[in-house]
Design an enzyme around this catalytic site. Structure first.
Site, short mmCIF file in Angstrom:
data_model
loop_
_atom_site.label_atom_id
_atom_site.label_comp_id
_atom_site.label_asym_id
_atom_site.label_seq_id
_atom_site.Cartn_x
_atom_site.Cartn_y
_atom_site.Cartn_z
N SER A 160 0.86 -1.03 -0.17
CA SER A 160 0.00 -0.03 -0.08
C SER A 160 0.88 1.26 -0.11
O SER A 160 1.61 1.53 -1.11
CB SER A 160 -0.83 0.01 1.08
OG SER A 160 -2.12 0.76 1.03
N GLU A 255 -10.14 -2.90 -5.87
CA GLU A 255 -9.78 -1.93 -4.87
C GLU A 255 -9.25 -0.80 -5.58
O GLU A 255 -9.08 -0.72 -7.02
CB GLU A 255 -8.22 -2.73 -4.21
CG GLU A 255 -7.35 -2.98 -5.08
CD GLU A 255 -6.04 -3.29 -4.33
OE1 GLU A 255 -5.68 -2.28 -3.61
OE2 GLU A 255 -5.43 -4.58 -4.30
N HIS A 285 -7.82 -5.03 -0.95
CA HIS A 285 -6.62 -4.51 -0.92
C HIS A 285 -5.58 -5.11 -0.02
O HIS A 285 -5.91 -5.68 1.12
CB HIS A 285 -7.14 -2.93 -0.23
CG HIS A 285 -5.89 -2.17 -0.02
ND1 HIS A 285 -4.97 -1.63 -1.16
CD2 HIS A 285 -5.10 -1.46 1.05
CE1 HIS A 285 -3.93 -0.95 -0.73
NE2 HIS A 285 -4.12 -0.84 0.58
#
Length: 314
Positions: A160, A255, A285
């Site tokens: 991320s 996502e 995610h």
């Protein structure tokens, strides 16, 4: 059960993975658990986030050791045996406003256990208390420390926001080397574009159960400080990608950051970077965290470990 690769196309080495009915059912049940957790969790937001991430189990046979020097703070995640001189620098996610090395030890251990290479999971300054360039500077300080300890073959891994920070760090090292070149980078659902211009950010067919555009917009404003959202230190998608090491990019198709991965992989390939892009159908995610629930998570991490092993052995 995760299906075999459905297709591999283009210069990016794009692979698409489908899901069986059984795996789709497990994914649906997990999304219900997410909703129940976030709907009932109480306490300070960073503590709640760490509880969520910390649910990823620690692999058997892994030693966890805190590290604190003048310039580096975090945790060593180490297997019983490993090849001398090899290490992973692990950069955690959390939108640059949350997350900690301690919470991410379990996730890092899933890679370490598969690869048998130790990982240094670092704490970097979080926003809004700190803004750019504090996080990239902390990552480079950790890289320098690993080199000073005698590690000559190092990969950088992140998820991320930590995936975005991984790509920023690799670009910085390509332009201004500190010791040996990185052997590889592996990123899970990387945040590469703080301008939020990817089509998946507003695509009504995307049902991301964990992050939304408004959350990302808020995080981006806190993190970038005085820099523009398209500054390469904030958004590696807009940086110079020449000279990067081999990259693995894994992302779910359900996502908001889907196009952050797709566009980055396409740009990297266009600039001559060896890059493998894996699209996992219907996955959320950073689904790789959910090894206790999903075969897809375990399979994706197996593939990441094989990619990294090949890079370390090259």
């Amino acid at each position: 059960m995760t299906a075999n690769t459905l297709q591999i196309t283009g210069s990016t080495g794009r692979a698409v993975f489908g899901l069986s009915e059984e795996e789709r059912s497990r994914e649906a049940a997990l999304r219900e658990q997410f909703a129940a957790f976030w709907g009932s969790a109480t306490g300070e937001p960073r503590a709640i986030y760490d509880r969520f991430i910390g649910a990823c189990p620690v692999q058997d046979g892994i030693t966890l050791t805190p590290l604190e020097t003048a310039d580096v703070r975090g945790w060593w995640v180490q297997p019983r045996r490993s090849e001398q001189g090899q290490a992973i620098l692990f950069l955690h996610g959390g939108g640059y406003v949350q997350g900690s090395a301690k919470a991410y030890r379990g996730f890092a251990s899933q890679i370490v256990g598969r690869l048998q290479v130790p990982a240094l999971v670092i704490d970097y300054p979080l926003a809004p208390e700190a803004s750019l360039p504090s996080a990239p500077q902390a990552a480079l300080a950790a890289w320098r420390w690993l080199v000073e300890q005698g590690f000559g073959r190092i990969a950088v891994v992140g998820d991320s926001a930590g995936g975005g920070l991984t790509l920023v760090t690799l670009s910085e090292l390509a332009r201004r080397p500190i010791g040996p070149s990185p052997v590889a980078g592996a990123v899970f659902s990387p945040w590469t574009d703080l301008t939020l211009s990817g089509a998946s950010m507003t695509d009504p067919t995307v049902h991301d159960p964990l992050i939304g555009r408004d959350y990302l917009f808020d995080c981006a404003g806190k993190y970038r400080g005085t820099l523009a959202a398209d500054d390469p230190q904030a958004s590696p998608l807009f940086g110079d990608l020449h000279g990067l090491p081999p990259l693995l990019v894994q992302v779910g198709t359900d996502e908001r950051l889907l196009d952050d991965s797709r566009r980055y992989a396409e740009r990297a390939a266009a600039e001559g970077v060896p890059v493998q892009l894996e699209l996992w159908k219907g996955m959320h995610h950073v689904f790789q965290l959910d090894v206790a629930h999903l075969e897809s998570s375990r399979t994706a991490l197996d593939r990441a470990a094989r990619f990294l092993r090949a890079a370390f052995n090259a």
